[in-house]
Motif scaffolding. Sequence first.
Motif, short mmCIF file in Angstrom:
data_model
loop_
_atom_site.label_atom_id
_atom_site.label_comp_id
_atom_site.label_asym_id
_atom_site.label_seq_id
_atom_site.Cartn_x
_atom_site.Cartn_y
_atom_site.Cartn_z
N VAL A 281 67.15 -20.59 -35.10
CA VAL A 281 67.94 -21.45 -34.22
C VAL A 281 69.38 -21.35 -34.67
CG1 VAL A 281 68.26 -23.77 -33.32
CG2 VAL A 281 65.96 -22.98 -33.92
N VAL A 282 70.23 -20.80 -33.81
CA VAL A 282 71.60 -20.46 -34.19
C VAL A 282 72.55 -21.53 -33.68
CG1 VAL A 282 73.42 -18.72 -34.07
CG2 VAL A 282 71.00 -18.02 -34.12
N ALA A 283 73.22 -22.20 -34.61
CA ALA A 283 74.16 -23.26 -34.26
C ALA A 283 75.46 -23.06 -35.01
CB ALA A 283 73.56 -24.63 -34.57
N VAL A 284 76.06 -21.88 -34.80
CA VAL A 284 77.34 -21.57 -35.42
C VAL A 284 78.33 -21.24 -34.32
CG1 VAL A 284 76.19 -20.68 -37.49
CG2 VAL A 284 76.84 -19.10 -35.65
N PRO A 285 79.63 -21.28 -34.59
CA PRO A 285 80.60 -20.90 -33.56
C PRO A 285 80.35 -19.49 -33.04
CG PRO A 285 81.69 -21.99 -35.39
CD PRO A 285 80.28 -21.75 -35.83
N ALA A 286 80.73 -19.25 -31.82
CA ALA A 286 80.42 -17.98 -31.16
C ALA A 286 80.94 -16.78 -31.93
CB ALA A 286 80.99 -17.99 -29.74
N GLU A 287 82.10 -16.92 -32.58
CA GLU A 287 82.66 -15.78 -33.29
C GLU A 287 81.83 -15.40 -34.51
OE1 GLU A 287 85.23 -19.43 -34.42
OE2 GLU A 287 84.19 -18.60 -32.65
N HIS A 288 80.98 -16.31 -35.01
CA HIS A 288 80.14 -16.02 -36.17
C HIS A 288 78.74 -15.56 -35.77
CE1 HIS A 288 82.94 -17.63 -39.18
NE2 HIS A 288 83.24 -18.54 -38.27
N VAL A 289 78.40 -15.66 -34.47
CA VAL A 289 77.04 -15.33 -34.03
C VAL A 289 76.70 -13.86 -34.27
CG1 VAL A 289 75.54 -15.17 -32.01
CG2 VAL A 289 76.87 -17.24 -32.41
N PRO A 290 77.58 -12.87 -34.00
CA PRO A 290 77.18 -11.48 -34.22
C PRO A 290 76.72 -11.19 -35.64
CG PRO A 290 79.18 -11.56 -32.90
CD PRO A 290 78.91 -12.96 -33.37
N ALA A 291 77.38 -11.76 -36.63
CA ALA A 291 76.94 -11.54 -38.01
C ALA A 291 75.56 -12.14 -38.25
CB ALA A 291 77.97 -12.14 -38.98
N VAL A 292 75.31 -13.32 -37.67
CA VAL A 292 74.00 -13.95 -37.81
C VAL A 292 72.93 -13.09 -37.16
CG1 VAL A 292 72.62 -15.95 -37.15
CG2 VAL A 292 74.96 -16.28 -37.96
N VAL A 293 73.21 -12.58 -35.95
CA VAL A 293 72.23 -11.76 -35.24
C VAL A 293 71.91 -10.49 -36.03
CG1 VAL A 293 71.80 -10.42 -33.13
CG2 VAL A 293 72.90 -12.67 -32.99
N ALA A 294 72.94 -9.88 -36.60
CA ALA A 294 72.72 -8.66 -37.38
C ALA A 294 71.79 -8.92 -38.56
CB ALA A 294 74.05 -8.10 -37.85
N GLU A 295 72.04 -10.00 -39.29
CA GLU A 295 71.20 -10.29 -40.44
C GLU A 295 69.78 -10.65 -40.02
OE1 GLU A 295 72.83 -12.91 -43.31
OE2 GLU A 295 74.85 -12.08 -43.18
N CYS A 296 69.66 -11.37 -38.92
CA CYS A 296 68.31 -11.71 -38.41
C CYS A 296 67.56 -10.44 -38.03
CB CYS A 296 68.43 -12.63 -37.19
SG CYS A 296 68.96 -14.31 -37.56
N GLY A 297 68.25 -9.54 -37.32
CA GLY A 297 67.59 -8.31 -36.89
C GLY A 297 67.17 -7.45 -38.06
N GLU A 298 68.01 -7.34 -39.05
CA GLU A 298 67.69 -6.52 -40.21
C GLU A 298 66.53 -7.10 -41.01
OE1 GLU A 298 71.41 -6.38 -42.17
OE2 GLU A 298 72.34 -5.07 -40.65
N HIS A 299 66.36 -8.42 -40.93
CA HIS A 299 65.28 -9.05 -41.69
C HIS A 299 63.99 -9.20 -40.88
CE1 HIS A 299 64.57 -10.94 -45.57
NE2 HIS A 299 63.76 -11.78 -44.96
#
Length: 1022
Positions: A281-299
């Motif tokens: 569940v992603v609740a960070v500002p939009a500019e930080h979402v790509p980094a979160v998605v990348a880490e989620c995908g890699e894991h």
Amino acid sequence: MQSPADRQDRHEYPAHWEADVVLRDGGTARIRPITADDADRLVSFYEQVSDESKYYRFFAPYPRLSAKDVHRFTHHDFVDRVGLAATIGGEFIATVRYDRIGTDGMAASGPADEAEVAFLVQDAHQGRGVASALLEHVAAVARERGIRRFAAEVLPANTKMIKVFTDAGYTQKRSFEDGVVRLEFDLEPTDRSVAVQRAREQRAEARSVRRLLAPGSVAVVGVGRAPGGVGRGVLGNIREAGYQGRLHAVNKAFAEDLEEVDGVPAHRSVRDIEGPVDLAVVAVPAEHVPAVVAECGEHGVQGLVVLSAGYAESGPEGRERQRALVRQARAYGMRIIGPNAFGIINTAPGVRLNASLAPEMPRPGRIGLFAQSGAIGIALLSRLHRRGGGVTGVTGVSTFVSSGNRADVSGNDVLQYWYDDPETDVALMYLESIGNPRKFNRLARRTAAAKPLVVVQGAGSAPQGHAVRATRLPHETVSALLRQAGVIRVDTITELVDAGLLLARQPLPAGPRVAILGNSESLGLLTYDRCLAEGLRPSPPLDLTTGATAEDFHRALSRALADDTCDAVVVTAIPAIGESSPGDAELAEALRSAASGTSGKPVLVVHVELGGLAEALSAAASTAPAAAGQVPDAQGATSQGPGAPGTAPEAAQQASGTVGTPPRAAAQTPGAPGAAPQAAQRAPGPANAASSPAQASGAPAGTGPARPATRPPGAVAGPPDAAAPEAPGAAPRDGTRLIPAYPAAERAVRALAEAVKYGQWRREAADPGKVPEYDDIDEKGAAALIGSLLERGQGLTLGEAETCELLGRYGIPVRRALPAPTPDAAAEAARTLGYPVALKATAPHLRHRADLGGVRLDLANEEQLRRAYAELSALFGKPDELRPVVQGMAPRGVDTVVRAVIDPAAGAVLSFGLAGAPSQLLGDMAHRLVPVTDRDATSLVRSIRTAPLLFGWRGSTPADTPALERLLLRVSRLVDDHPEVVAVTLEPVVVAQRGVSVLGATVRLAPPPARDDLGPRTMPAY
């Protein structure tokens, strides 16, 4: 992507072959053409394939690819040699290629129409349906390039690959020689191949949603270090709901020695989480979402719920950010709910997930909810939770999805999940728009045949950022097509909940006959009038008088339910005065006990100022609701507070059913993330997603177990009895018939009327009819004529002679009309046609406007004709302005209009109505999707409000409706057989006592819009 210097193809890179697909297990992959730039990826892929799979592919040990092999498998001309790859995270997981061959089995070019096909799937991804998806796509590519048949040679031991081919549903031939199985199959789609494809689509999309709604582990990314904020709030909602899996709080700003937040394990990054994570569940500002998605995908995270805003709803820059988000998530095989989402809820005992901004977990029940809007989602949850001042909460929620911008997971995906979800009996949907009407209509029809589907449809456009075709059909036409598909189409949130609660706990009525009984004559008569207005057939109300006891109600209801002339019962009740008057609980028990003896008829209650009765009716053994203003916790206990749904003033609004601000959000500190008014929208904006950018996290990780039966070690400590299947306040899951109560007669009757219409549709859907064959239809001749006409240009409106010729090939004669530029020409035309004749002005402003006086009928001789010609000229101008024509008189009858149009999104639609004011002014038209069956044609004629004019209204002669239905079926066949016929209008069509006469016709031809519903499975493009 190939550079121009490396290109050895005869065609440009076919970007339109790129597609995202949902695999059998619910994950996603990207399919794209293989290019010369993929050499390293191909070698790396091949190294990860087992020796056994390599042997099956090359029929011999083949440990590595030579440089020549790599060149051959990466250089294609995209015509005679084509290779496709399925990728996840940019890396190959499977490949397929075809090579065109001639009759001698050697490499060939067109017009040879056969190709050899071969697959190779990485062992770790076998069993996920990758090969089946690749087969669909490579078959579509081959058809596009003029290949009509595939051949494949497979070793007998390679049973998995043989099954891929044999299960595809294509017409095939199988042989065995030299120790090899040879399969040959035509690529033309068959009914079976389409059915197989759609069944696979349903299973895959349903599983992809199930992975989101029933995760074994959840990480909330962006949990604030201090109380308040969206991430911290959602973490608390999940915990307080009694979530049964592992829960983690993630924030890269956490102190290194911080171990817990609110009793939940805390991590600076998902990399620090031991074990898998299914949902982030992603609740960070939009500019930080790509980094979160990348880490989620890699894991290996399987799915995301993105609460963050700042995407397509914010303008062009946000639209591009949203497209990038979807592309990034799909590259890792993840699905997204959101962005700008309100969240998801699953009340199943083994899950108990509230990953949303809703401050309280709704009661478990049998209703599934989908809303694009967060505010509407709040309203729906609040209404279903409320107990007083409206429809009682007789049942609860199974699952809830509020999709926000609907960038990936849409209402179509959720419908696929609900279709075979045993926990959901009724589906309620609020749709601001329908991005793919053709697919939604197909899925809705299938779902409605199994369980009720109730929809409120907004008049919005396709969601921002979606690359989908927009429908050109009017909102009313789309609504009519939904009803044809079995959708219970309502106009307001109030009606949505009213209908849903009735359908969730009462049987469908067998017909429109309604019994009315109660202790108020006036309320009974009001209910009677509303039944008549809704097209029901009520019996005169039975007045039990104000002195009626509970036993009187019991006896009366029992008699009504036993009466074979009654299909449903409406009980009306008002407060009574006197010692013998029943109490609320006593009356409710009397009604319940009477209804429990019969299983086939619905019972509804209309109550006035009897809040206690509504409460009592919603109660059952172990399912009594909490007192008004209280909400059950996970154990069934209740708590009082401003955050409880039903206690906020907004929740008490009955007219609109909307709520302004989520109660929990309103209680936050000023300026806190998620505070009102932003939280009343679909989701918080970027600035509201975390307390500060420094609190945004890295990412969650893993792929966890599905629905653990017990809380795993280290899981969040929830309430001790959270998993109890029958918590107090929950609607029972055993099919107990709870009686819905309504505060107004019109609401109860409207819900009942919708149930009656839906029941009728269910019965008729069991026998949808057939598309009849007509021996006099010349399909090949019409195709040749259309082809020759289209050689003139891309789109054209046919002339009169060409229109008559084309329609004539489908047995649709058009009455001849001869031009009359002068009085003498009119007289000559009349002599040719024979008197009596009609003289018509066909100028655009006068065409089909008999009310303006541009038509003269029953002209019996030349004198009358010349006089009429002079009158029209005096009224409207010179003949070249009038464009007069002479036409032979048709038998008198009812003037109607028949239209067919191909919409790029919805498909071909056939419409019917009465000509003139009824259709043009009142919009009284009925619509059906093509192809139309004989039953569809019969219902189409009878669906318009002015249909009585065709059936002998007020003693008039009935029209020949069977002939009219045959005409409708022929028009349907024409546009279905020839999609190049993009528009047909027959006006007027005079339906006489015997036969029909088509007096005017226009036909437009154009290259047909592409059919995305007949191609391979794909996800919406970005």
